[in-house]
Scaffold this motif. Sequence first.
Motif: not given
Length: 71
Positions: A59-71
């Motif tokens: 969950a933490i890794g996925w959220a970090k990757a999502w933030l890097d892509e979207n913000f």
Amino acid sequence: MKVEYQEWTIESRPEQTGHYWHSRCSVERQPSEDQADGQIFNFSDIGYFDTASAAHLRAIGWAKAWLDENF
């Protein structure tokens, strides 16, 4: 488990489903001085894992990757 990442707080909340752990998390940013509202996103279908620890890490890794892509 909460983790600070850039200006965001990632909270991993795995849930046990039978013998597996369902990985889920929320991602939150507090309002800045020029914003009236903050932002929050909830993700609930990140995957199933054998341990709570593995679900947290995913969950933490996925959220970090999502933030890097979207913000």
